[in-house]
Design a protein around this motif. Structure first.
Motif, mmCIF file in Angstrom:
data_model
loop_
_atom_site.group_PDB
_atom_site.id
_atom_site.type_symbol
_atom_site.label_atom_id
_atom_site.label_comp_id
_atom_site.label_asym_id
_atom_site.label_seq_id
_atom_site.Cartn_x
_atom_site.Cartn_y
_atom_site.Cartn_z
ATOM 1 N N ALA A 230 -0.635 57.619 50.778
ATOM 2 C CA ALA A 230 -0.974 57.263 52.162
ATOM 3 C C ALA A 230 -2.168 56.298 52.177
ATOM 4 O O ALA A 230 -2.169 55.311 52.916
ATOM 5 N N TYR A 258 -4.050 58.851 58.323
ATOM 6 C CA TYR A 258 -3.211 57.754 57.834
ATOM 7 C C TYR A 258 -3.141 56.646 58.892
ATOM 8 O O TYR A 258 -3.338 55.461 58.604
ATOM 9 N N LEU A 259 -2.887 57.067 60.132
ATOM 10 C CA LEU A 259 -2.795 56.101 61.226
ATOM 11 C C LEU A 259 -4.119 55.353 61.403
ATOM 12 O O LEU A 259 -4.143 54.125 61.559
ATOM 13 N N MET A 275 3.020 60.579 64.746
ATOM 14 C CA MET A 275 3.010 60.234 63.321
ATOM 15 C C MET A 275 3.349 61.460 62.481
ATOM 16 O O MET A 275 4.105 61.372 61.512
ATOM 17 N N LEU A 279 6.453 61.657 59.913
ATOM 18 C CA LEU A 279 6.276 61.998 58.500
ATOM 19 C C LEU A 279 7.107 63.231 58.136
ATOM 20 O O LEU A 279 7.727 63.279 57.074
ATOM 21 N N TYR A 422 7.090 53.052 65.312
ATOM 22 C CA TYR A 422 5.908 52.575 64.580
ATOM 23 C C TYR A 422 5.264 51.403 65.314
ATOM 24 O O TYR A 422 4.048 51.282 65.377
ATOM 25 N N ILE A 427 1.685 49.730 64.292
ATOM 26 C CA ILE A 427 1.875 49.478 62.856
ATOM 27 C C ILE A 427 2.669 48.180 62.698
ATOM 28 O O ILE A 427 3.733 48.035 63.307
ATOM 29 N N TYR A 432 6.638 49.043 57.754
ATOM 30 C CA TYR A 432 7.459 50.199 58.146
ATOM 31 C C TYR A 432 7.984 50.994 56.944
ATOM 32 O O TYR A 432 7.987 52.223 56.952
ATOM 33 N N VAL A 435 5.632 53.410 55.478
ATOM 34 C CA VAL A 435 5.461 54.678 56.219
ATOM 35 C C VAL A 435 6.489 55.696 55.706
ATOM 36 O O VAL A 435 6.181 56.867 55.484
ATOM 37 N N SER A 439 5.723 59.470 53.551
ATOM 38 C CA SER A 439 6.287 60.779 53.833
ATOM 39 C C SER A 439 7.154 61.286 52.680
ATOM 40 O O SER A 439 7.009 62.417 52.217
#
Ligand code: CMC
Length: 478
Positions: A230, A258-259, A275, A279, A422, A427, A432, A435, A439
């Protein structure tokens, strides 16, 4: 006619709040179960005696590679289950930390275990050394998934079992690369041939257990990877934006941090929750290509960092995780909901695949798209550009499902709506797929560790259709 109170109530449920998102997920669950009620229940959940017989199609379709207690995908019922828990329930009530713990350890953590695990992941998100190493590469101009693989491999600075001289007897384990299906295996006919182990030849010549390697070191590596990937992904995003990497905030959970580390903005509770849901629902998905890639690398007793790097590489392709970027490009190309019909007809006439649709396993609506679709509706309500993108997606879905849903059981998959979600959270498009990887690393780790407990090197066969008896002619005589 709806009265004023009904309208006000409807408006309230359309507001993006944490509570409404939960209700929306539980509604999606009801709908999913009602729609697939008539499909037969699965029967087999016990272990079997090997070898097993299965019908194998190209791309290993139908092949069973191992047993697993981690997750279950039922394509006709549209079920996705992690360790017995339904994806809808996990998305409604769990967090990514809790779900990762569940995948790795096989049970939900107690409150104190969860607190400890959450703290541990937050601490492990702090990776200054890896970030320093990353910044010596041109990551701002690299493909983000290539940069993610690079950064993940750079995280492997501490010793893993592969670096130790003692206490690891790999000799016998590595010797498992024997062919147990002899070349003389006879296919009974050309159409749908059957290849069988010749009687008595199937045996586990070497037990190949990697028990000695599956200890606290492996789990520690998994924790490092889940947290670190992450931070590596966030570092890539920040560097591409010409900004310096950020450290995790002590008050945020995994999804929030993370965001924050990607966007540089402290997320709202709603953004953090969305988020978390994104995930959770990408964390594991059976023997998909990237999971299998990780497991194949791990089965050679290579190294878990390299195994996860292989997962990232496999995920990057547009037929797999890379589809989420392609979907948003495709929606931009269509431009407006009114163009969806013509675009769909032209694309199918040209025999091109439509990104974000279809799945090797799901022959019903992907449960993950059932969650992400309504969330993107809610999030795009107040943004004119995104609202149009969402409307274009809905128009395209209607075209595809009415034509290909009926004939080929093709429905939206997880990648169809994720990019819109996203995007609504700030984001950038090119990130993308990273992301998705942030996860899925939880699933990759869980499956690698589980497989290593009873490891056998993966070594399938190819059906040789080439020639024999070619005479070698030197280059200057050809
Ligand atoms: N658009 C149009 N037709 C399709 C699509 C699509 N997206 N997907 C499958 N088909 C058709 C395909 O043309 C074939 O038709 P026919 O039997 O007439 O030849 C039939 O459906 C079976 O397709 P397939 O290519 O044999 O299916 P597969 O299991 O090998 O591939 C897939 C699965 C996901 C790669 C494929 O559906 C696809 O390319 N989809 C678009 C890319 C995409 O969205 N990928 C994300 C997958 S979900 C997230 C993940 O796990 O990565």
């Amino acid at each position: 006619m709806k009265n004023k109170t009904d309208k006000a109530e409807e408006q309230k449920t359309r507001e993006p709040t944490v509570e409404n998102i939960r209700d929306l997920i539980l509604d999606a669950k009801k709908k999913a179960y009602a729609e697939t009620d008539s499909e037969p229940e699965p029967e087999l959940t016990s272990t079997v005696e090997w070898p097993v017989t299965c019908t194998v199609g190209p791309g290993l379709e139908g092949a069973i590679a191992c047993e697993s207690k981690i997750g279950y995908v039922n394509g006709s019922k549209g079920w996705l289950i992690y360790r017995g828990y339904d994806i809808f329930d996990l998305c409604a009530y769990s967090t990514f930390e809790e779900t990762s713990y569940l995948l790795l350890h096989g049970r939900l953590p107690s409150q104190s275990e969860l607190t400890e695990f959450t703290t541990s992941l937050r601490e492990r998100m702090f990776i200054p050394q890896t970030q320093r190493l990353m910044l010596s590469f041109p990551i701002e101009t690299m493909n983000p998934m290539s940069a993610l693989r690079l950064g993940t491999n750079l995280m492997r600075q501490k010793q893993t079992y592969r670096d130790r001289d003692s206490d690891t007897e790999v000799g016998e384990i590595l010797a498992t690369d024997d062919d147990t299906i002899p070349m003389e295996t006879r296919p009974a006919g050309k159409k749908n041939p059957v290849f069988e182990f010749l009687t008595g030849l199937f045996k586990r010549v070497h037990p190949a257990s990697a028990d000695a390697l599956v200890g606290s070191d492996e789990i520690e590596s998994c924790y490092n990877l889940i947290a670190g990937v992450a931070s590596v992904a966030a570092t890539i995003g920040r560097t591409r934006a010409g900004r310096i990497p950020l450290e995790p905030l002590p008050e945020c959970g995994f999804a929030g941090n993370y965001l924050y580390m990607v966007t540089g903005k402290r997320p709202t509770a709603l953004e953090e929750r969305i988020m978390d849901i994104s995930l959770i629902l990408h964390a594991d998905h059976g023997m998909n290509a990237s999971t299998f890639a990780s497991m194949v690398v791990a089965s050679t007793l290579s190294d878990i960092y390299l195994a996860i790097g292989a997962g990232i590489s496999a995920l990057s392709g547009p037929l797999h995780g890379g589809a989420n970027v392609e979907v948003v490009k495709m929606l931009a190309e269509i431009g407006d909901p009114s163009n969806a019909g013509n675009w769909f007809r032209d694309t199918t006439a040209a025999k091109k695949k439509i990104m974000g649709f279809g799945h090797r396993v799901y022959k019903a609506y992907d449960p993950r798209a059932r969650i992400l679709g309504p969330i993107s509706a809610l999030l795009t309500e107040n943004d004119a550009t995104l609202k149009k993108t969402y409307a274009t997606a809905v128009a395209l879905e209607a075209e595809v499902v009415s034509e290909l849903g009926a004939t080929k059981k093709i429905f939206p998959n997880v990648d169809f709506y994720s990019g819109i979600v996203y995007s609504a959270m700030g984001i950038p498009r090119e990130l993308y797929t990273t992301v998705f990887a942030v996860s899925r690393v939880a699933g990759w780790c869980a499956r690698v560790v589980e497989y290593l407990e009873n490891n056998r090197i993966f070594r399938p066969r190819a059906l040789y259709t080439g020639t024999f008896d070619e005479k070698y002619i030197p280059p200057n005589e050809r």
